[in-house]
Design a protein around this motif. Structure first.
Motif, short mmCIF file in Angstrom:
data_model
loop_
_atom_site.label_atom_id
_atom_site.label_comp_id
_atom_site.label_asym_id
_atom_site.label_seq_id
_atom_site.Cartn_x
_atom_site.Cartn_y
_atom_site.Cartn_z
N GLU A 81 0.85 -1.18 0.00
CA GLU A 81 0.00 0.00 0.00
C GLU A 81 0.90 1.24 0.00
N ALA A 82 0.49 2.28 -0.75
CA ALA A 82 1.30 3.48 -0.87
C ALA A 82 0.40 4.71 -0.94
N ILE A 83 0.94 5.85 -0.57
CA ILE A 83 0.22 7.12 -0.67
C ILE A 83 0.43 7.64 -2.09
N SER A 113 -6.57 11.25 -7.11
CA SER A 113 -6.10 10.16 -6.26
C SER A 113 -5.79 10.62 -4.84
N GLY A 114 -5.25 11.82 -4.69
CA GLY A 114 -4.98 12.33 -3.34
C GLY A 114 -6.26 12.48 -2.55
N LYS A 115 -7.27 13.04 -3.16
CA LYS A 115 -8.57 13.20 -2.52
C LYS A 115 -9.18 11.84 -2.17
N ARG A 175 -7.78 2.84 -0.89
CA ARG A 175 -6.42 2.31 -0.85
C ARG A 175 -5.79 2.30 -2.24
N PHE A 176 -4.50 2.60 -2.26
CA PHE A 176 -3.71 2.58 -3.49
C PHE A 176 -2.48 1.71 -3.27
N TYR A 177 -2.05 1.10 -4.36
CA TYR A 177 -0.88 0.23 -4.33
C TYR A 177 0.02 0.63 -5.50
N VAL A 214 3.24 0.95 -11.81
CA VAL A 214 1.82 1.15 -12.12
C VAL A 214 1.07 1.32 -10.80
N TRP A 215 0.22 2.36 -10.74
CA TRP A 215 -0.61 2.59 -9.56
C TRP A 215 -1.88 1.78 -9.72
#
Length: 193
Positions: free
Chosen positions: A97-99, A155-157, A164-166, A172-173
């Motif tokens: 998982e990543a910001i 994506s930030g919002k 969740r983002f990976y 690749v997001w």
């Protein structure tokens, strides 16, 4: 001329490996473990047994090393291989998982605009929606599906609202879906926070 023919074969073999490791390992009679790994020896034997291509370990290493999309990874001792992302079969490729950055992009073909504007971005036959960090990459992805169209994704919002983002090992997001309120057709007014 021979080098050009080899590059074309490598490209075709790479696509075939992608089909096997992302979607249909049974095509060559192998299976993937829970994390998407296939045994290298079984992959090579299975591909060769089809009679379609002949591959050996040095060729496989070259395909993995030179794939422009970095689709594949070996384990540490090169006894196993897997696709980094893009699966339609249920595997856990141990994504971290990543910001995400504030804005990401999704490229698609013009024919998909209406359904995306109505339903948001859905993974369809894949496990995740694929997002790009820049417009050029997204446009390139979109061109594979016809006339390219790029969507801007807030994506930030989304992340601040709990989505969740990976980030895959090849940059690749990924996220499970992107609701309509977080997308905008590229070139329209910028998304508001």
């Amino acid at each position: 001329m021979r080098n050009e023919a080899c590059r074309l074969d490598y490209k075709k073999i790479s696509r075939f490996i992608s089909l096997i490791l992302r979607h249909h390992p049974e095509t060559i009679g192998i299976s993937l473990d829970h994390h998407g790994w296939a045994k290298v020896g079984e992959l090579i034997t299975g591909i060769n047994d089809t009679g379609k291509y002949h591959i050996d370990m040095p060729m496989l290493e070259e395909i993995v090393m030179n794939d422009n999309k970095q689709r594949y990874s070996f384990n540490s001792d090169k006894t196993k291989i897997r696709a980094n992302q893009g699966h339609s079969i249920n595997v856990d490729v141990e994504l971290q998982e990543a910001i995400p950055p504030e804005i990401l992009y999704h490229g698609t073909g013009e024919k998909s605009v209406c359904s995306i504007c109505a339903e948001g971005l859905q993974p369809k036959s894949r496990l995740y929606v694929h997002l790009s960090k820049d417009i050029e990459t997204a446009a390139n992805v979109g061109s594979r599906h016809g006339k390219p169209v790029v969507f801007t994704v807030a994506s930030g919002k989304m992340h601040r609202k709990g989505y969740r983002f990976y980030l895959s090992v090849n940059g690749v997001w990924l996220t499970k879906s992107v609701p309509v309120e977080f997308i905008q057709l590229q070139g329209k007014n910028r998304l508001q926070d």
